[in-house]
Motif scaffolding. Structure first.
Motif, PDB file in Angstrom:
ATOM      1  N   GLU A 160     -23.057  13.162 -21.256  1.00 47.49           N
ATOM      2  CA  GLU A 160     -24.563  13.272 -21.697  1.00 47.49           C
ATOM      3  C   GLU A 160     -24.509  13.266 -23.310  1.00 47.49           C
ATOM      4  O   GLU A 160     -25.396  12.659 -23.925  1.00 47.49           O
ATOM      5  CB  GLU A 160     -24.972  14.823 -21.443  1.00 47.49           C
ATOM      6  N   ARG A 161     -23.558  13.642 -23.896  1.00 47.71           N
ATOM      7  CA  ARG A 161     -23.464  13.555 -25.383  1.00 47.71           C
ATOM      8  C   ARG A 161     -23.281  11.896 -25.803  1.00 47.71           C
ATOM      9  O   ARG A 161     -23.785  11.839 -26.868  1.00 47.71           O
ATOM     10  CB  ARG A 161     -22.267  14.458 -26.189  1.00 47.71           C
ATOM     11  N   ILE A 162     -22.363  11.487 -25.036  1.00 44.52           N
ATOM     12  CA  ILE A 162     -22.127  10.078 -25.488  1.00 44.52           C
ATOM     13  C   ILE A 162     -23.364   8.937 -25.360  1.00 44.52           C
ATOM     14  O   ILE A 162     -23.569   8.258 -26.027  1.00 44.52           O
ATOM     15  CB  ILE A 162     -20.959   9.388 -24.895  1.00 44.52           C
ATOM     16  N   PHE A 163     -23.921   9.038 -24.163  1.00 42.99           N
ATOM     17  CA  PHE A 163     -24.930   8.213 -23.532  1.00 42.99           C
ATOM     18  C   PHE A 163     -26.385   8.662 -23.499  1.00 42.99           C
ATOM     19  O   PHE A 163     -27.271   8.284 -23.044  1.00 42.99           O
ATOM     20  CB  PHE A 163     -24.691   7.637 -22.000  1.00 42.99           C
ATOM     21  N   HIS A 164     -26.450  10.058 -24.155  1.00 37.65           N
ATOM     22  CA  HIS A 164     -27.802  10.716 -24.233  1.00 37.65           C
ATOM     23  C   HIS A 164     -28.606  10.934 -22.931  1.00 37.65           C
ATOM     24  O   HIS A 164     -29.858  10.500 -22.993  1.00 37.65           O
ATOM     25  CB  HIS A 164     -28.683  10.053 -25.440  1.00 37.65           C
ATOM     26  N   THR A 165     -28.093  10.972 -21.915  1.00 34.31           N
ATOM     27  CA  THR A 165     -28.699  11.212 -20.554  1.00 34.31           C
ATOM     28  C   THR A 165     -27.722  11.862 -19.641  1.00 34.31           C
ATOM     29  O   THR A 165     -26.534  11.815 -19.666  1.00 34.31           O
ATOM     30  CB  THR A 165     -29.349   9.760 -20.031  1.00 34.31           C
ATOM     31  N   ARG A 166     -28.259  12.213 -18.521  1.00 40.67           N
ATOM     32  CA  ARG A 166     -27.280  12.679 -17.507  1.00 40.67           C
ATOM     33  C   ARG A 166     -27.417  12.056 -16.402  1.00 40.67           C
ATOM     34  O   ARG A 166     -27.980  11.251 -15.879  1.00 40.67           O
ATOM     35  CB  ARG A 166     -28.090  14.060 -17.012  1.00 40.67           C
ATOM     36  N   TRP A 167     -25.928  11.761 -15.683  1.00 46.34           N
ATOM     37  CA  TRP A 167     -25.781  10.834 -14.889  1.00 46.34           C
ATOM     38  C   TRP A 167     -25.570  11.874 -13.486  1.00 46.34           C
ATOM     39  O   TRP A 167     -25.855  11.277 -12.179  1.00 46.34           O
ATOM     40  CB  TRP A 167     -24.277  10.371 -14.739  1.00 46.34           C
ATOM     41  N   TRP A 168     -25.707  13.227 -13.326  1.00 44.72           N
ATOM     42  CA  TRP A 168     -25.914  13.942 -12.268  1.00 44.72           C
ATOM     43  C   TRP A 168     -26.560  15.413 -12.753  1.00 44.72           C
ATOM     44  O   TRP A 168     -26.457  15.781 -14.038  1.00 44.72           O
ATOM     45  CB  TRP A 168     -24.751  14.117 -11.339  1.00 44.72           C
ATOM     46  N   ASP A 169     -26.945  15.968 -11.894  1.00 44.78           N
ATOM     47  CA  ASP A 169     -27.834  17.391 -12.414  1.00 44.78           C
ATOM     48  C   ASP A 169     -27.677  18.183 -11.041  1.00 44.78           C
ATOM     49  O   ASP A 169     -28.566  18.030 -10.136  1.00 44.78           O
ATOM     50  CB  ASP A 169     -29.497  16.916 -12.645  1.00 44.78           C
ATOM     51  N   TYR A 170     -27.499  19.413 -11.246  1.00 43.90           N
ATOM     52  CA  TYR A 170     -27.393  20.163 -10.380  1.00 43.90           C
ATOM     53  C   TYR A 170     -28.410  21.509 -10.410  1.00 43.90           C
ATOM     54  O   TYR A 170     -28.330  22.635 -10.031  1.00 43.90           O
ATOM     55  CB  TYR A 170     -26.099  20.969 -10.146  1.00 43.90           C
ATOM     56  N   SER A 171     -29.217  21.265 -11.356  1.00 43.19           N
ATOM     57  CA  SER A 171     -30.280  22.074 -11.992  1.00 43.19           C
ATOM     58  C   SER A 171     -31.131  23.096 -10.915  1.00 43.19           C
ATOM     59  O   SER A 171     -31.480  23.725 -10.670  1.00 43.19           O
ATOM     60  CB  SER A 171     -31.386  21.603 -12.694  1.00 43.19           C
TER      61      SER A 171
END
Length: 307
Positions: free
Chosen positions: A94-105
């Motif tokens: 998330e910090r490197i690519f500025h997005t999430r690749w999975w999300d357990y929210s």
């Protein structure tokens, strides 16, 4: 390769990494393909490898190897080790690519969407299977061919993997810019349509434009935008005819402005989407929630900046 880690030759560690990465790719791709009802090439890189599975399996094996005979310690240790790896990997990506690749929210008992209790408990089961099922199979597999042959094959695979990873990372860096450009344009168009009073609320407009994010092919999204353009113009004309837009004396000017704004939006949108190469398109298909997760990341980041 005479280097050893935790008593295991580096040759075998690298071999196991690629085998587990391939097995992880088979599992992920099969699961998502069945779920989506169409073939999906899962994974960060283009080749048939899911790196996190390879890194996770090898790391858990090396760390938990001294406790191979104790099922309870294996399970608990697997839960904590794999969960920590998933947390760190998710946070770094998330910090490197500025997005999430999975999300357990949406899952119960999650931590910032990076990890959740259900997945962590599953990692414990996987750790037991790793020691009693997968590792014996993988060890048997690497013993089928001479080490000299394996060393040559590994060198070739490592080079190909590095090239693939580098090109995939470069594409992933551009994804956040693509998403940001589309989001900014949709917000600008939403703000403009709101000022025209063609629609009463921004939420209504956003709902109309939401599907623009979800098309894989440029031509599909352009066809959709063309339909929305016609819909807005027809809605505008109906409001004028029903005299709900009382200040519509400059009807033709306002209609031309609407058309011009939509045409400008379509051109910018097309330019952005055409820059999305095959690798980025594959990533979006492999991780269809990337767009929404980018929005989540962006909103969270903007909230931090305003505090």
């Amino acid at each position: 390769m005479n280097i050893t880690i935790a008593g295991v030759s580096l040759y075998y560690i690298i071999s196991w990494f690629f085998i587990y990465s391939f097995l992880g790719w088979v599992w992920e791709s099969a699961y998502v393909s069945v779920k989506k009802g169409k073939p999906v090439n899962r994974g960060f890189i283009n080749g048939p490898l899911c790196t996190i599975y390879g890194a996770g399996a090898v790391s858990v094996y090396l760390i938990m190897k001294p406790f191979a005979g104790n099922l309870l310690i294996l399970y608990v240790g697997g839960v904590f080790t794999a969960t920590l790896l998933e947390l760190v990997t998710g946070w770094l990506m998330e910090r490197i690519f500025h997005t999430r690749w999975w999300d357990y929210s949406r899952q119960k008992f999650n931590f910032h969407g990076y990890i959740c209790l259900g997945a962590s408990l599953g990692w414990g089961v996987f750790t037991i299977l790793l020691f009693h099922v997968f590792q014996p199979f993988v060890s048997w597999l690497t013993g089928l061919y001479p080490k000299s042959v394996g060393t040559v094959a590994l060198c070739i695979v490592v080079v190909l993997y590095i090239i693939d990873f580098a090109t995939s990372a470069a594409a992933a860096f551009g994804l956040s810019k693509t998403f940001a450009g589309v989001e900014d344009m949709l917000e600008d168009l939403t703000a403009y349509l709101h000022t025209t009073r063609v629609y009463e609320t921004r939420e209504e407009i956003r709902e109309k434009l939401e599907s623009a994010r979800n098309y894989r092919h440029v031509q599909d999204s352009l066809a959709w935008l063309s339909d929305r353009r016609q819909e807005v113009l027809e809605h505008f004309e109906n409001l004028v005819q029903d005299r709900r837009l009382l200040d519509a004396e400059n009807y033709m000017e306002r209609k031309q402005e609407l058309e011009q704004r939509f045409d400008e939006f379509v051109k910018k949108y097309t330019d952005i989407r055409k820059k999305q190469n095959g690798i980025r398109n594959r990533m979006v298909c492999a991780y269809p929630e990337l767009k929404n997760q980018f929005r989540t990341y962006r909103e969270k980041h903007e909230k931090k900046q305003t505090k």
